[in-house]
Design a protein around this motif. Structure first.
Motif, PDB file in Angstrom:
ATOM      1  N   ALA A   3       0.808  -1.279   0.023  1.00 53.13           N
ATOM      2  CA  ALA A   3      -0.313   0.110   0.414  1.00 53.13           C
ATOM      3  C   ALA A   3       1.089   0.744   0.202  1.00 53.13           C
ATOM      4  O   ALA A   3       0.003   2.301  -0.729  1.00 53.13           O
ATOM      5  N   ALA A   4       2.011   1.034   0.755  1.00 51.68           N
ATOM      6  CA  ALA A   4       2.571   2.500   0.846  1.00 51.68           C
ATOM      7  C   ALA A   4       3.470   3.055  -0.280  1.00 51.68           C
ATOM      8  O   ALA A   4       3.532   3.387  -1.246  1.00 51.68           O
ATOM      9  N   SER A  10       1.164   9.198  -5.282  1.00 54.17           N
ATOM     10  CA  SER A  10      -0.445   9.244  -5.115  1.00 54.17           C
ATOM     11  C   SER A  10      -0.326  10.758  -5.833  1.00 54.17           C
ATOM     12  O   SER A  10       0.747  11.651  -5.277  1.00 54.17           O
ATOM     13  N   ALA A  11      -1.720  11.661  -6.028  1.00 56.17           N
ATOM     14  CA  ALA A  11      -1.730  12.819  -6.548  1.00 56.17           C
ATOM     15  C   ALA A  11      -1.154  13.832  -4.812  1.00 56.17           C
ATOM     16  O   ALA A  11      -0.789  15.397  -4.903  1.00 56.17           O
ATOM     17  N   ARG A  19       2.917  10.121   4.266  1.00 61.46           N
ATOM     18  CA  ARG A  19       3.356   9.061   4.813  1.00 61.46           C
ATOM     19  C   ARG A  19       2.992   7.767   4.421  1.00 61.46           C
ATOM     20  O   ARG A  19       3.655   7.109   5.115  1.00 61.46           O
ATOM     21  N   ALA A  20       3.327   7.962   3.012  1.00 61.07           N
ATOM     22  CA  ALA A  20       3.669   6.342   2.510  1.00 61.07           C
ATOM     23  C   ALA A  20       4.769   6.338   2.428  1.00 61.07           C
ATOM     24  O   ALA A  20       5.893   4.854   3.091  1.00 61.07           O
ATOM     25  N   ALA A  21       6.063   7.025   2.377  1.00 63.97           N
ATOM     26  CA  ALA A  21       7.882   7.146   2.431  1.00 63.97           C
ATOM     27  C   ALA A  21       7.988   7.101   3.648  1.00 63.97           C
ATOM     28  O   ALA A  21       8.968   6.077   3.911  1.00 63.97           O
ATOM     29  N   ALA A  22       6.766   7.721   5.079  1.00 61.63           N
ATOM     30  CA  ALA A  22       7.733   6.946   6.071  1.00 61.63           C
ATOM     31  C   ALA A  22       7.201   5.845   6.387  1.00 61.63           C
ATOM     32  O   ALA A  22       8.071   4.969   7.269  1.00 61.63           O
TER      33      ALA A  22
END
Length: 376
Positions: free
Chosen positions: A247-248, A254-255, A262-265
């Protein structure tokens, strides 16, 4: 210990027999695979003649699913005074022994933490267990007098005994051995139908990751069946992490800026937790993590080049903790990565330079593991 019987003459069973024979123990071999048994006998592991009297210890080197029944049968025949096994799962053999009407009082479960990719007696070595941990799992019903002969057997084979509870052992190996084997197999399975041009750009990391997937499938089927619940628990936790990681990765495109952050974290957290876990893996069996660095050296594709490199390292008085080799058949040189303790690095690099080798600058230091992710 004067005599022992080894039932099962594969890699581990024959290695036990060779180690005991080396120590002067009279070893008697048995295996339903007569070719394997004769091969082990020819290697000097023992004799196929039936023992003239009850032996001191019988070692069952058969798959986990068969330990209980074979052990009960050996006890009924009065083969030995004490019994142990070498299966990598411990709870099921004990339960099977009880169900088969055997006597758990003279049985001490065992699991030497040693092996190899190759199987069969021809892969066996008398020194396979030297310095390796050897888990013993005496149960409440085990007669304490049965433990001493098994401890002596471990010592004669060069192993280091560790006492554990059967359930704790099976949970431990599910985490450290059985689940990793399946993860390696799942990764390797992606390669089965991959394009040749994709395989061609693989490196040492992929070889390290998929090495254990080459294990004998029939043997691993038996191991995984015997420890299925514990392995499933580990993989279930991995699956949850994997879902979050997928999911990350999707969200990185994402735009929505906050969603990307949040995904990078989340992805960074997975990588950091992985590094922390890898740092806890001992470089040597039974020793705490230490500080290691990797020294890469270019080695020409010439006869004796590796021997000269290792001689130069030996002259420096440095112990090589791990080594990996990358080489393509169409290249004039290969890359050898030597993993050594951090305190030895400067002296080794100086002497390598004196002997005509020019190591590259070392990668960043990692506690408890080599930066290459190499194995010990």
């Amino acid at each position: 210990m004067r005599s022992a019987a080894v039932i099962g003459t594969g890699l581990v069973g024959t290695s036990v027999a060779l180690a005991l024979s080396r120590q002067g123990v009279a070893v008697f071999l048995d295996d339903r695979d007569t070719t394997a048994a004769r091969t082990a006998e020819a290697l000097g592991a023992g004799s196929l003649a039936p023992p003239p009297a009850q032996v001191d210890v019988a070692v069952l080197a058969v798959p986990p699913a068969h330990v209980g029944a074979v052990l009960a049968r050996c006890q009924e025949q009065g083969l030995a005074g004490t019994y142990t096994d070498v299966a990598s799962v411990k709870e099921r053999p004990y339960q099977d022994l009880v169900l088969a009407g055997g006597d758990p009082a003279r049985y001490v479960g065992g699991h030497p933490l040693a092996g190899g990719e190759r199987s069969g007696p021809l892969a066996a070595r008398a020194d396979l267990f030297d310095g390796r941990l050897w888990v013993l799992t005496p149960a409440e019903a085990t007669d304490r007098s049965a433990l001493n002969p098994v401890l002596e057997l471990v010592a004669l084979c060069g192993g280091t005994p560790v006492i554990m509870d059967t359930v704790a052992h099976d949970r431990a190996v599910a985490l450290t051995s059985h689940a990793p084997h399946l993860v390696s197999s799942l990764t390797a399975a992606r390669l089965a139908e991959a394009d040749d041009e994709h395989i061609r750009v693989s490196g040492q990391g992929l070889r390290d990751m998929t090495r254990i997937a080459a294990g004998e499938p029939a043997l691993w089927n038996d191991i995984l069946e015997a420890n299925a619940e514990a392995v499933a628990d580990v993989l279930e936790a991995c699956a949850a992490d994997l879902d979050r990681t997928v999911a990350a990765l999707r969200a990185l495109r994402s735009a929505d800026g906050s969603r990307r952050r949040r995904a990078a974290a989340d992805l960074d957290g997975v990588l950091r937790r992985g590094a922390l876990g890898a740092a806890r893996v001992p470089r040597k069996h039974g020793t705490p993590p230490a500080e290691y660095v990797t020294v890469p050296v270019a080695v020409p594709d010439q006869p004796g080049a590796l021997a000269r490199l290792f001689a130069a390292v030996s002259a420096a008085g440095v112990n090589i903790e791990d080594v990996s080799i990358e080489h393509s058949v169409d290249q004039p040189s290969g890359r050898v990565e030597l993993v050594v303790e951090q305190s030895s690095t400067e002296e080794m690099r100086r002497l390598l330079d004196v002997h005509g080798w020019t190591p590259q600058p070392p990668p960043p230091l990692v506690s408890g593991m080599s930066p290459t992710g190499g194995r010990s």
